[in-house]
Design a protein around this motif. Structure first.
Motif, PDB file in Angstrom:
ATOM      1  N   GLU A 277       0.801  -1.142   0.024  1.00 55.59           N
ATOM      2  CA  GLU A 277      -0.022   0.057  -0.107  1.00 55.59           C
ATOM      3  C   GLU A 277       0.835   1.343  -0.107  1.00 55.59           C
ATOM      4  O   GLU A 277       1.861   1.314   0.917  1.00 55.59           O
ATOM      5  N   PHE A 278       0.518   2.203  -0.855  1.00 54.24           N
ATOM      6  CA  PHE A 278       1.213   3.577  -0.711  1.00 54.24           C
ATOM      7  C   PHE A 278       0.011   4.505  -0.709  1.00 54.24           C
ATOM      8  O   PHE A 278      -0.949   4.444  -0.960  1.00 54.24           O
ATOM      9  N   ILE A 279       0.494   5.576   0.285  1.00 57.26           N
ATOM     10  CA  ILE A 279      -0.416   6.606   0.398  1.00 57.26           C
ATOM     11  C   ILE A 279       0.388   7.752   0.138  1.00 57.26           C
ATOM     12  O   ILE A 279       1.293   8.213   0.780  1.00 57.26           O
ATOM     13  N   TYR A 280      -0.245   8.693  -0.577  1.00 57.76           N
ATOM     14  CA  TYR A 280       0.212  10.248  -1.182  1.00 57.76           C
ATOM     15  C   TYR A 280      -0.612  11.161  -0.473  1.00 57.76           C
ATOM     16  O   TYR A 280      -1.617  11.335  -0.754  1.00 57.76           O
TER      17      TYR A 280
ATOM     18  N   ARG B  16     -10.282  19.961   6.796  1.00 55.52           N
ATOM     19  CA  ARG B  16     -10.672  18.928   5.938  1.00 55.52           C
ATOM     20  C   ARG B  16      -9.254  18.390   5.197  1.00 55.52           C
ATOM     21  O   ARG B  16      -8.545  19.420   4.851  1.00 55.52           O
ATOM     22  N   SER B  17      -8.931  17.153   4.855  1.00 57.66           N
ATOM     23  CA  SER B  17      -7.584  16.760   4.417  1.00 57.66           C
ATOM     24  C   SER B  17      -7.905  15.792   3.306  1.00 57.66           C
ATOM     25  O   SER B  17      -8.882  15.393   3.136  1.00 57.66           O
ATOM     26  N   LEU B  18      -6.736  15.403   2.667  1.00 53.84           N
ATOM     27  CA  LEU B  18      -6.984  14.709   1.457  1.00 53.84           C
ATOM     28  C   LEU B  18      -5.505  13.720   1.129  1.00 53.84           C
ATOM     29  O   LEU B  18      -4.605  14.285   1.323  1.00 53.84           O
ATOM     30  N   TYR B  19      -5.804  12.449   1.118  1.00 50.76           N
ATOM     31  CA  TYR B  19      -4.656  11.451   0.746  1.00 50.76           C
ATOM     32  C   TYR B  19      -5.420  10.523  -0.219  1.00 50.76           C
ATOM     33  O   TYR B  19      -6.503   9.918  -0.426  1.00 50.76           O
ATOM     34  N   TYR B  20      -4.512  10.065  -0.996  1.00 50.35           N
ATOM     35  CA  TYR B  20      -4.712   8.913  -2.158  1.00 50.35           C
ATOM     36  C   TYR B  20      -4.000   7.965  -1.734  1.00 50.35           C
ATOM     37  O   TYR B  20      -2.770   7.781  -1.278  1.00 50.35           O
ATOM     38  N   VAL B  21      -4.776   6.556  -1.847  1.00 46.80           N
ATOM     39  CA  VAL B  21      -4.187   5.224  -1.660  1.00 46.80           C
ATOM     40  C   VAL B  21      -3.981   4.653  -2.995  1.00 46.80           C
ATOM     41  O   VAL B  21      -5.095   4.399  -3.724  1.00 46.80           O
ATOM     42  N   LEU B  22      -3.233   4.007  -2.996  1.00 50.73           N
ATOM     43  CA  LEU B  22      -2.761   2.845  -4.210  1.00 50.73           C
ATOM     44  C   LEU B  22      -2.539   1.623  -3.679  1.00 50.73           C
ATOM     45  O   LEU B  22      -1.546   1.423  -2.808  1.00 50.73           O
TER      46      LEU B  22
ATOM     47  N   ALA C  77       1.492   2.026 -11.587  1.00 50.21           N
ATOM     48  CA  ALA C  77       1.793   1.128 -10.598  1.00 50.21           C
ATOM     49  C   ALA C  77       3.078   0.588 -10.604  1.00 50.21           C
ATOM     50  O   ALA C  77       4.382   0.478  -9.742  1.00 50.21           O
ATOM     51  N   SER C  78       3.397  -0.176 -11.931  1.00 48.79           N
ATOM     52  CA  SER C  78       4.761  -0.686 -12.189  1.00 48.79           C
ATOM     53  C   SER C  78       5.697   0.303 -12.461  1.00 48.79           C
ATOM     54  O   SER C  78       7.052   0.257 -11.721  1.00 48.79           O
TER      55      SER C  78
END
Length: 296
Positions: A41-44, A85-91, A160-161
């Motif tokens: 898992e990656f979180i940006y 309010r915050s924001l992050y993206y999950v891959l 992702a790769s």
């Protein structure tokens, strides 16, 4: 009752090997309760500040533009520390995609840093450490997520790769390739992941490496060597890490006494539990419990 949950595999992750989504917490508190999954898992982080607790006793703080990496089978908790309010993206990336990106014996040394547990199971990379290529790639993934079409999942799998490759090519020690003679098959990794699931489910019991070796129908010596090769630590070290993480979570978010927590985590000797806890966290269980109101 377990103090964490096993996250079910999303259908997108199962079909395409990747999952990508946004999280928008609007108030301080727990964003994701203690949980575990077999994917990388990656979180940006785009905005906000987050405190992360990991199963080996790690605590990380993520600021805007940070990239978090959670290796497979790492139990983690995410807490939003502010009221804005915050924001992050999950891959999320399945182990299969990692092996397909770096396939064959010679390439295993590139795959294993993302799958193998280390002393630092999770990593928080500040924005200043990320290359412009990595940042631009995340912006590309975010843009594709905002305007997703029928090619979205195929494109994100390629992205992702590409992210894995860029991280390997970077100078970050947390994802540096292993020695060229490192080779562990995907089947062996799957066997150890199965054992890790068993440990996570039965950490409070008196489980032994011999018992786990018998479950896989392999010798004790082979199992011990394979477990350390995949997980980066011995069976005993990993089991202790899981127990300590569960204890930390119970003390922070639960109402149990220190004695009850020790028993629930497989420790019949309270003094030994306190000594092990202090060795991992640098403080006592009682002080952790007293400070727990800060995150409730």
């Amino acid at each position: 009752m377990k103090d964490y949950y096993v996250e079910n595999e999303n259908s997108e992750l199962g079909e395409y090997g990747i999952e990508f989504f946004a999280v928008n917490p609007s108030a301080a508190g727990i964003v994701t309760a203690p949980h575990v999954h077999s994917s990388l898992e990656f979180i940006y982080v785009k905005s906000g500040v987050f405190e992360i607790t990991v199963d080996n006793g790690q605590t990380l703080t993520a600021y805007p533009d940070s990239l978090l990496i959670f290796r497979a089978n790492t139990i983690h908790t995410i807490v939003h520390t502010g009221n804005e309010r915050s924001l992050y993206y999950v891959l999320k990336i399945s182990p299969t995609v990692v092996f397909n990106t770096f396939f064959g014996k010679e390439q295993t040394r590139y795959a294993m840093p993302f799958l193998q547990k280390r002393r630092d199971d999770s990593v928080c990379i500040g924005g200043a450490e990320l290359s412009s290529e990595i940042v631009l790639l995340w912006e590309k993934m975010i843009e594709e997520h905002a305007h997703r079409d029928e090619t979205f999942f195929y494109s994100q799998r390629i992205n992702a790769s590409r992210l894995l490759l860029l991280l390997v090519k970077s100078s970050l020690s947390s994802v540096s390739p292993y020695a060229s003679d490192t080779w562990i098959s995907e089947r062996s990794v799957a066997q150890i992941y199965d054992t890790v699931d068993f440990i996570n489910d039965n950490f409070a019991s008196d489980i032994t490496p011999l018992e786990c070796a018998e479950r896989l129908h392999v010798s004790y010596g082979y199992f011990a060597k394979l477990f350390k090769s995949v997980m980066g630590k011995t069976f005993k070290e990993y089991l202790c890490g899981v127990r300590m993480s569960r204890a930390h979570t119970m003390l922070l978010y639960g109402e149990r006494s220190v004695t009850d927590v020790a028993s629930a985590c497989g420790y019949s000797n309270l003094s030994y539990f306190v000594a092990e806890y202090k060795k991992v966290f640098g403080t006592t269980p009682r002080l952790t419990k007293q400070n727990s109101q800060r995150v409730k």
